[in-house]
Enzyme design. Structure first.
Site, PDB file in Angstrom:
ATOM      1  N   ASP A  33      11.218  10.496  -5.468  1.00 37.57           N
ATOM      2  CA  ASP A  33      10.797   9.358  -4.724  1.00 37.57           C
ATOM      3  C   ASP A  33      10.707   9.525  -3.320  1.00 37.57           C
ATOM      4  O   ASP A  33      11.393  10.296  -2.663  1.00 37.57           O
ATOM      5  CB  ASP A  33      12.091   8.218  -5.094  1.00 37.57           C
ATOM      6  CG  ASP A  33      11.706   6.864  -5.228  1.00 37.57           C
ATOM      7  OD1 ASP A  33      11.216   6.368  -4.129  1.00 37.57           O
ATOM      8  OD2 ASP A  33      12.066   6.226  -6.304  1.00 37.57           O
ATOM      9  N   TYR A  64       4.969  20.401  -6.574  1.00 37.61           N
ATOM     10  CA  TYR A  64       5.388  21.684  -6.786  1.00 37.61           C
ATOM     11  C   TYR A  64       6.655  21.761  -7.541  1.00 37.61           C
ATOM     12  O   TYR A  64       7.728  21.230  -6.923  1.00 37.61           O
ATOM     13  CB  TYR A  64       5.369  22.743  -5.719  1.00 37.61           C
ATOM     14  CG  TYR A  64       5.684  24.070  -6.183  1.00 37.61           C
ATOM     15  CD1 TYR A  64       4.814  24.827  -7.083  1.00 37.61           C
ATOM     16  CD2 TYR A  64       7.026  24.617  -6.043  1.00 37.61           C
ATOM     17  CE1 TYR A  64       5.205  26.128  -7.674  1.00 37.61           C
ATOM     18  CE2 TYR A  64       7.382  25.802  -6.474  1.00 37.61           C
ATOM     19  CZ  TYR A  64       6.577  26.654  -7.130  1.00 37.61           C
ATOM     20  OH  TYR A  64       7.070  27.694  -7.797  1.00 37.61           O
ATOM     21  N   LYS A  93      -2.911   4.137  -3.611  1.00 36.86           N
ATOM     22  CA  LYS A  93      -2.660   5.628  -3.703  1.00 36.86           C
ATOM     23  C   LYS A  93      -1.776   6.081  -4.730  1.00 36.86           C
ATOM     24  O   LYS A  93      -2.196   7.013  -5.508  1.00 36.86           O
ATOM     25  CB  LYS A  93      -2.423   6.282  -2.156  1.00 36.86           C
ATOM     26  CG  LYS A  93      -3.205   6.025  -1.316  1.00 36.86           C
ATOM     27  CD  LYS A  93      -2.896   6.472   0.204  1.00 36.86           C
ATOM     28  CE  LYS A  93      -2.659   7.934   0.186  1.00 36.86           C
ATOM     29  NZ  LYS A  93      -1.979   8.292   1.545  1.00 36.86           N
ATOM     30  N   ALA A 116       3.559   4.560 -16.565  1.00 34.29           N
ATOM     31  CA  ALA A 116       4.011   3.102 -16.628  1.00 34.29           C
ATOM     32  C   ALA A 116       2.896   2.382 -16.135  1.00 34.29           C
ATOM     33  O   ALA A 116       2.535   2.435 -14.982  1.00 34.29           O
ATOM     34  CB  ALA A 116       5.174   3.025 -15.583  1.00 34.29           C
ATOM     35  N   TYR A 147      -2.954  -3.446  -7.046  1.00 32.35           N
ATOM     36  CA  TYR A 147      -2.067  -3.043  -8.192  1.00 32.35           C
ATOM     37  C   TYR A 147      -2.804  -2.868  -9.376  1.00 32.35           C
ATOM     38  O   TYR A 147      -2.680  -1.693 -10.073  1.00 32.35           O
ATOM     39  CB  TYR A 147      -0.976  -3.960  -8.138  1.00 32.35           C
ATOM     40  CG  TYR A 147       0.089  -3.540  -9.201  1.00 32.35           C
ATOM     41  CD1 TYR A 147       0.806  -2.309  -9.046  1.00 32.35           C
ATOM     42  CD2 TYR A 147       0.519  -4.321 -10.133  1.00 32.35           C
ATOM     43  CE1 TYR A 147       1.834  -1.958  -9.947  1.00 32.35           C
ATOM     44  CE2 TYR A 147       1.303  -3.911 -11.196  1.00 32.35           C
ATOM     45  CZ  TYR A 147       2.068  -2.806 -11.270  1.00 32.35           C
ATOM     46  OH  TYR A 147       3.028  -2.211 -12.000  1.00 32.35           O
TER      47      TYR A 147
END
Ligand code: UDP
Length: 312
Positions: A33, A64, A93, A116, A147
């Site tokens: 996050d 990574y 993005k 999701a 969105y």
């Protein structure tokens, strides 16, 4: 060795509940996050466990990870109309570049990937209730377009990785969900009404309040996502509670539940606010054996209690 799952947006509302569920099911979990709208408070109770790790990283940049991975659950995204207004570029993005990075990681790890997605792909729907084969009615250049279009692109990219690269992908279309760990200043209807009801402020209903939403308690949603993740189903599959409410009904129910008596204050309806929304969950029932179990009112009580404690 436990199988590992990467949850992007793992410190967010849905992501953190998914982390809890995966740990309970015996998976090791990596929560990733950038804490733009997520919070470490949501995963603080997991700190120190040897089957849990938090990585502070923006998933729009290359991801990574060492070692094998069973699944990637891509849950990172701002998710409130207030966020789309304040974070439009980040919203675009993470749905586009972030989904690309998540899929790329799933591909190299030979991991399954669950995206999701959202009922917002249906836009302001002309078909009611919404089935998975409805293509939607989205305004690409409106305020919600950042969105909606990012998630529509994310679905297209996910299907391309499935078809072209053979990645085992799954798409869940999430309808309005609520529960503990929503932010105090989230901006969505249920947290707004709860904070207003608990602090004695008028409840802000946008428009006449006759627009509808169908609200699902978070535990039901996570159950559906978990079933999809371990299944051989690819979707898209709607997960949501078909119990349909008008926004005005919801505001009044929350006010009454909180024991408030304050008035309803009508404010302008935001641009492109969908007039109706209700999932058809026939597919989830037949393919995953899933259906919502929590009465909405029980979920509201638990959520109200959460906000009461947060405010105290
Ligand atoms: N809404 C409202 N008052 C608020 C926040 C939202 O009346 O303080 C309305 C909003 O206009 C929409 C519905 O509640 O019709 C659900 O809004 P939310 O932001 O929760 O999610 P959406 O389903 O629109 O993405």
């Amino acid at each position: 060795m436990k199988q590992r799952v990467l949850v992007t947006g793992g410190a967010g509302f849905l992501g953190s509940h998914l982390c809890d569920r995966l740990l309970k099911e015996g998976y090791a979990v990596i929560a990733m996050d950038n804490l733009l709208t997520g919070s470490v408070d949501n995963i603080a109770h997991l700190a120190g466990r040897d089957d849990f790790r938090f990585i502070h990283h923006d998933v729009t940049n290359y991801i990574y990870l060492d070692g094998p991975l069973y699944a990637v659950a891509h849950f990172a995204s701002p998710a409130s109309p207030l966020d789309y207004h304040e974070l439009p570029i980040q919203t675009l993005k993470v749905g586009s570049l972030g989904t690309h990075k998540a899929l790329g990681l799933a591909k190299v790890k030979n991991a399954r990937m669950v995206l999701a997605s959202t009922s917002e792909v249906y836009g302001d729907p002309l078909v009611h209730p919404q089935k998975e084969d409805y293509w939607g009615n989205v305004n690409p250049v409106g305020p919600r377009g950042v969105y909606d279009e990012a998630k529509r692109f994310a679905e297209a990219l996910t299907m391309a990785y499935k078809r072209y690269h053979g990645v085992d992908t799954k798409i869940v279309r999430i309808f309005n969900t609520f529960g503990p760990r929503m932010r105090l200043r989230d901006g969505r209807a249920i947290p707004n009404f709860m904070i207003q009801a608990l602090t004695g402020k008028p409840l802000t209903v946008f428009g006449d309040g006759r627009q509808t939403r169908s609200f699902c308690y978070v535990d039901d949603l996570v159950e559906g996502i978990f079933r999809l993740l371990i299944s051989d189903i690819h979707g898209p599959v709607n997960i949501g509670n078909p119990e349909e409410w008008t926004v005005l009904q919801m505001a009044e129910a929350i006010r009454d539940m909180a024991g408030g008596t304050q008035p309803i204050l009508h404010e302008d309806l935001p641009e492109d606010d969908p007039k109706v929304r209700q999932p058809d969950v026939t597919l989830a029932k037949s393919l995953l054996g899933w259906q919502p179990r929590y009465p909405v009112r029980d979920g509201l009580k638990a959520t109200l209690e959460y906000f009461r404690q947060r405010l105290a």
